[in-house]
Design a protein around this motif. Structure first.
Motif, PDB file in Angstrom:
ATOM      1  N   SER A  96       8.903  75.650  -0.199  1.00  0.00           N
ATOM      2  CA  SER A  96       8.744  74.193  -0.187  1.00  0.00           C
ATOM      3  C   SER A  96       9.719  73.532  -1.153  1.00  0.00           C
ATOM      4  O   SER A  96      10.320  72.513  -0.838  1.00  0.00           O
ATOM      5  N   LEU A  97       9.892  74.121  -2.325  1.00  0.00           N
ATOM      6  CA  LEU A  97      10.800  73.533  -3.311  1.00  0.00           C
ATOM      7  C   LEU A  97      12.259  73.713  -2.918  1.00  0.00           C
ATOM      8  O   LEU A  97      13.047  72.779  -2.967  1.00  0.00           O
ATOM      9  N   VAL A  98      12.625  74.939  -2.523  1.00  0.00           N
ATOM     10  CA  VAL A  98      14.036  75.233  -2.229  1.00  0.00           C
ATOM     11  C   VAL A  98      14.476  74.554  -0.936  1.00  0.00           C
ATOM     12  O   VAL A  98      15.613  74.101  -0.824  1.00  0.00           O
ATOM     13  N   GLU A  99      13.576  74.484   0.037  1.00  0.00           N
ATOM     14  CA  GLU A  99      13.976  73.998   1.352  1.00  0.00           C
ATOM     15  C   GLU A  99      13.242  72.714   1.777  1.00  0.00           C
ATOM     16  O   GLU A  99      13.855  71.694   2.024  1.00  0.00           O
ATOM     17  N   GLY A 100      11.932  72.794   1.827  1.00  0.00           N
ATOM     18  CA  GLY A 100      11.174  71.677   2.418  1.00  0.00           C
ATOM     19  C   GLY A 100      11.343  70.360   1.677  1.00  0.00           C
ATOM     20  O   GLY A 100      11.274  69.297   2.281  1.00  0.00           O
ATOM     21  N   LEU A 101      11.546  70.412   0.361  1.00  0.00           N
ATOM     22  CA  LEU A 101      11.687  69.185  -0.424  1.00  0.00           C
ATOM     23  C   LEU A 101      13.077  69.080  -1.034  1.00  0.00           C
ATOM     24  O   LEU A 101      13.295  68.382  -2.026  1.00  0.00           O
TER      25      LEU A 101
END
Lengths: 428, 428
Positions: A143-148
């Motif tokens: 979520s941190l590296v990609e989704g957000l």
């Protein structure tokens, strides 16, 4: 289907067995979702003959796990040994140097050596992945590296040690003192061999330092995480907090401030109306705040065979699908050194102390706080059937520096009995 | 850095402007995280001269958005027009056929044409991505397709229409009737031009059908989603539910059962102790349950400029990073036709009805329920200052079929006034 992806698994404890089970039981599903067969070539663990409830006879065996790192029939090394040095580190280094991808659940290793290992992975054009290292089954790294990824992250917070949250919620729900619940947790097998890794906040601090690096594009800097364990939290603190509408959680907070990167893992008061305040038992929660997305909350099991193996296999499947990203979301060489913020951002504080029951004692305390620039929001002498007078103070917003200063002055003021308790009241 | 990734943006409403702002303000960060410059080549919207608060003079303009799909200087078409047919569909088809990647926030389009469009994208070797179509800024598509890919998904649930949740929580918190809060929401601009898209559950149903396809490897089948809107939920229902420890939420549930794929979007009673029950206002929440991971809960803003643009840009950045996956997580041709489950899984039900105040009325109702195989857990005639007698019944576990049958028999039994209200009590 293209060529199969072949795993070498080091460590056949709870998580390792969970990984083996997923590969064995869901082979068709994994193939359909990744376009490749995922297979296990070789394994290594402490005992070859132990009955683990799964059949590992079809896999090659290595007595020395490091040997997995150079096997020709292994494309991905899954490191589930643990520990920040020793065999785990040697295996990961060997594997990357031999052009293998690495998937690990080892937060201690990455917290201490993440920068060098990320560089090593990139130098060799391989993935070093660790979804399982933080918050178990919750896809928080992804979520941190990609989704957000389109957000400038403003703050990352989380309850990331299930054992501590179990202890604190059990104290709160059953009204039991810390020592008793600690013993209970030990008997239930919830504690690490060195319990201080859990209750001292170290394990959760490791995790926070990894999230910080991704969120702020900074080098992993575990040494600068300000750690405070939960062992001094008393049942009185929990009750007093609840009376004011708060729960006490071992909360990690990372944010970039004008004074540098703030990283702290400490028991805090959080509003019981916020999902963080409501978190029960061994569940983990990570809160991510970004300039565009606002606040995202992720909740799930923070440990255990299934959830952790789910995260390990998500990494393996990403590799099978050809998804390859730098370890911390941007090239290791672009991660910057951020000065640690010595003083944390201001917050209201909860202070509990016991005063000698004599005239002027309360005035002395109030004066010290005033001298330190800390103003009082609420003050309550909350019961009085003892020789001494317990006092609860809630301050207005104050810096950790000013609070520390006041605590030092309390020590020598002659009216405070024992150690005062000071806990941040976190705004969420 | 490799070659830049060039966007063509169709639709400059709230979300489109949010996307433009991120590209303009965060250019360095996007480049650092993806290894490529991300730029905007061309845009299209209803009015060229409208002041939108951002400078779009540097971008080529197309009066006809479909023309973006064939421009040589566009690598990714960002479709933010909306609508299940017409221009949006023509643009997406044109773009894919011309070898462009497509990022869209258009749940209606994908709910109705997702299967064909996914196939078209794969035939052309391009990505068709839609993170922004479901639950705004929450990275739920990524979590299902990637983060939880090693799980056999057992159930997906969610509150995915912020407007409905706003209405229901406002009714609950302020004690106001539906009609009044509906008008309030309309004045606040929370409702679609056709409010039935929101309050009829259609918009949320679109979203659920996309999650189902990923979760269960089935073709998108919006037509089979059983829809029930919130317009019949009364303030009485909300109060009675709260008295029993439940909140009423417009809840989507998808699960594969022995009788086929169950997809429903309807107001349900959920425990107020579960995160779903606690969800306030326009916030969205998706709950994903997998065989290994257990229960994962994702919460965040379901709409709005920043959150939706964050999701759009996450898709764009994935494309910039070279991450390419089939639209629904596995090749479109491998998605299976799942028979819809006509009868949903059993659950306790909440039934509220008004009875004629005459002898034997209650007995008649009880007899009908018994005849339909529905057994009563609790029954309460809950106040009595009217000519008629309102009655609340909570049943033991019953199938939707049996409940429907009972409701039909109530119609002709001569003692029920008006329409009874029947709501599932969802186990979460």
């Amino acid at each position: 289907m293209s060529t199969p992806l072949r795993l070498g698994i080091a460590g056949l404890g709870t998580v390792g067995i969970g990984v083996v089970k997923i590969v064995q039981m869901h082979s068709e599903m994994l193939g359909r979702r990744t376009g490749r067969d995922i297979s296990i070539s070789a394994v290594s663990a402490s005992s070859r003959t132990k009955d683990r409830g799964v059949d590992i006879s079809g896999y090659a065996w290595e007595d020395n796990p490091v040997a997995l790192g150079s096997r020709e029939d292994v494309d991905v090394v899954v490191e589930l040994i643990g520990g920040e040095n020793g065999v785990a580190k040697a295996l990961v280094e060997t594997a990357l140097a031999h052009g293998k991808h690495v998937v690990t659940a080892n937060k201690a290793l990455l917290a201490h050596h993440g920068n060098a290992l990320a560089q090593l992975a990139e130098d060799n054009g391989r993935s070093l992945r660790y979804e399982a290292a933080v918050a178990g089954g919750i896809p928080v790294i992804k979520s941190l590296v990609e989704g957000l990824a389109a957000n400038q992250i403003t703050r990352v917070m989380g309850v990331m040690n299930g054992t501590c949250n179990y202890i604190l919620t059990r104290m709160e729900n059953a009204g039991l003192p810390y020592d008793e619940v600690f013993e209970e947790a030990r008997k239930l097998g919830f504690l690490e061999a060195d319990p201080n890794l859990d209750v001292g906040g170290i394990d959760a601090g490791h995790k926070l330092s990894l999230l910080s690096a991704i969120a702020f594009g900074t080098k992993v800097d575990f040494e600068s995480v300000v750690l405070q364990g939960i062992n001094a939290v008393s049942i009185d603190d929990i009750k007093l907090a609840r009376d004011m509408g708060y729960s006490i959680k071992l909360l990690g907070v990372a944010q970039m401030t004008g004074r540098g990167l703030e990283q702290r893992m400490s028991p805090c008061l959080v509003p019981e109306t916020h999902p963080l305040g409501q978190l029960q038992g061994g569940t983990n929660m990570v809160v991510i705040e970004g300039d565009s997305v606002g606040q995202i909350v992720l909740r799930g099991a923070g440990a255990g065979e299934g959830p952790t193996a789910s995260a390990v296999m998500a990494d393996v499947m990403d590799i099978a699908r050809g998804l390859q990203l730098p370890t911390f979301g941007q090239p290791a060489e672009t991660l910057v050194d951020a000065p640690p913020a010595v003083v944390s951002t201001g917050a209201p504080w909860y202070l509990r102390m016991v005063l000698l029951d004599k005239p002027g004692a309360l005035a002395k305390i109030a004066t010290i706080l005033g001298d330190c620039g800390v103003s009082i929001d609420r003050l309550r002498q909350y019961h009085h059937d003892e020789p001494h007078a317990p006092v609860l103070i809630v301050t207005h917003k104050a810096s950790s520096d000013d609070i520390t200063h006041a605590l030092e002055m309390f020590e020598d003021c002659g009216v405070v009995v024992g150690d005062p308790m000071a806990l941040r009241i976190e705004t969420v």
